[in-house]
Design a protein around this motif. Structure first.
Motif, short mmCIF file in Angstrom:
data_model
loop_
_atom_site.label_atom_id
_atom_site.label_comp_id
_atom_site.label_asym_id
_atom_site.label_seq_id
_atom_site.Cartn_x
_atom_site.Cartn_y
_atom_site.Cartn_z
N ILE A 199 2.47 30.03 3.88
CA ILE A 199 2.87 28.71 3.39
C ILE A 199 2.88 28.70 1.86
O ILE A 199 3.84 28.24 1.24
CB ILE A 199 1.94 27.62 3.94
N LEU A 200 1.82 29.22 1.25
CA LEU A 200 1.75 29.25 -0.21
C LEU A 200 2.89 30.09 -0.80
O LEU A 200 3.47 29.72 -1.83
CB LEU A 200 0.39 29.79 -0.68
N GLU A 201 3.21 31.18 -0.15
CA GLU A 201 4.32 32.02 -0.62
C GLU A 201 5.64 31.27 -0.55
O GLU A 201 6.42 31.26 -1.50
CB GLU A 201 4.39 33.31 0.20
N ALA B 121 -7.75 33.02 3.27
CA ALA B 121 -8.02 34.19 4.12
C ALA B 121 -7.25 34.13 5.44
O ALA B 121 -7.43 34.98 6.29
CB ALA B 121 -9.51 34.33 4.39
N ASN B 122 -6.39 33.16 5.58
CA ASN B 122 -5.60 32.99 6.79
C ASN B 122 -4.15 33.37 6.50
O ASN B 122 -3.55 32.87 5.55
CB ASN B 122 -5.69 31.53 7.26
N GLU B 123 -3.58 34.22 7.34
CA GLU B 123 -2.22 34.72 7.13
C GLU B 123 -1.18 33.61 7.07
O GLU B 123 -0.27 33.63 6.24
CB GLU B 123 -1.87 35.71 8.23
N GLU C 65 -3.74 20.77 10.19
CA GLU C 65 -5.05 21.37 9.93
C GLU C 65 -4.95 22.43 8.82
O GLU C 65 -5.79 22.49 7.92
CB GLU C 65 -5.64 21.98 11.20
N HIS C 66 -3.93 23.27 8.88
CA HIS C 66 -3.73 24.27 7.82
C HIS C 66 -3.54 23.59 6.47
O HIS C 66 -4.12 24.01 5.45
CB HIS C 66 -2.52 25.15 8.12
N ILE D 119 -16.19 30.17 -2.58
CA ILE D 119 -16.12 30.86 -1.28
C ILE D 119 -15.24 30.07 -0.30
O ILE D 119 -14.51 30.66 0.49
CB ILE D 119 -17.53 31.14 -0.69
N ASP D 120 -15.28 28.74 -0.40
CA ASP D 120 -14.44 27.91 0.47
C ASP D 120 -12.96 28.07 0.13
O ASP D 120 -12.11 28.05 1.01
CB ASP D 120 -14.85 26.44 0.36
#
Length: 100
Positions: free
Chosen positions: A18-20, A11-13, A60-61, A4-5
């Motif tokens: 960033i991952l993309e 769950a953050n745009e 933080e992200h 879930i974490d």
């Protein structure tokens, strides 16, 4: 970290963006002086600039993504570079397919 974490981490745009970008860093970031974009990862400064975020906000992200195991940080000189953890991302995809 619990499943879930990990889901909360993506769950953050902005974190998804960033991952993309990190999936194909050469297409989204200019060459770096220190470290190879593909082999070493992308400098946090470049990511922050592209998103229009302050370094502490980006930090933080990236902390959330790192703790979820979705990116790996690497220090080169005074820079922190980030690279996707493809194994972990693949495992997350598999987990989501099994659960849904």
């Amino acid at each position: 970290m619990q499943e879930i974490d990990i889901i909360k981490a993506i769950a953050n745009e902005r974190r998804l963006q960033i991952l993309e970008w990190l999936k194909n860093p050469q297409a989204h970031f200019p060459p770096q002086t220190d470290g190879d974009l593909v082999e070493d990862g992308v400098c946090a400064v470049l990511i922050a600039e592209k998103l229009g975020l302050s370094p502490p906000t980006l930090s933080e992200h990236m902390r959330v993504l790192s703790q979820a195991g979705l990116v790996r940080p690497k220090r080169i000189k005074q820079w922190i570079l980030y690279k996707r953890d493809e194994e972990r991302i693949s495992a997350l995809k598999k987990l989501l397919q099994e659960r849904l």
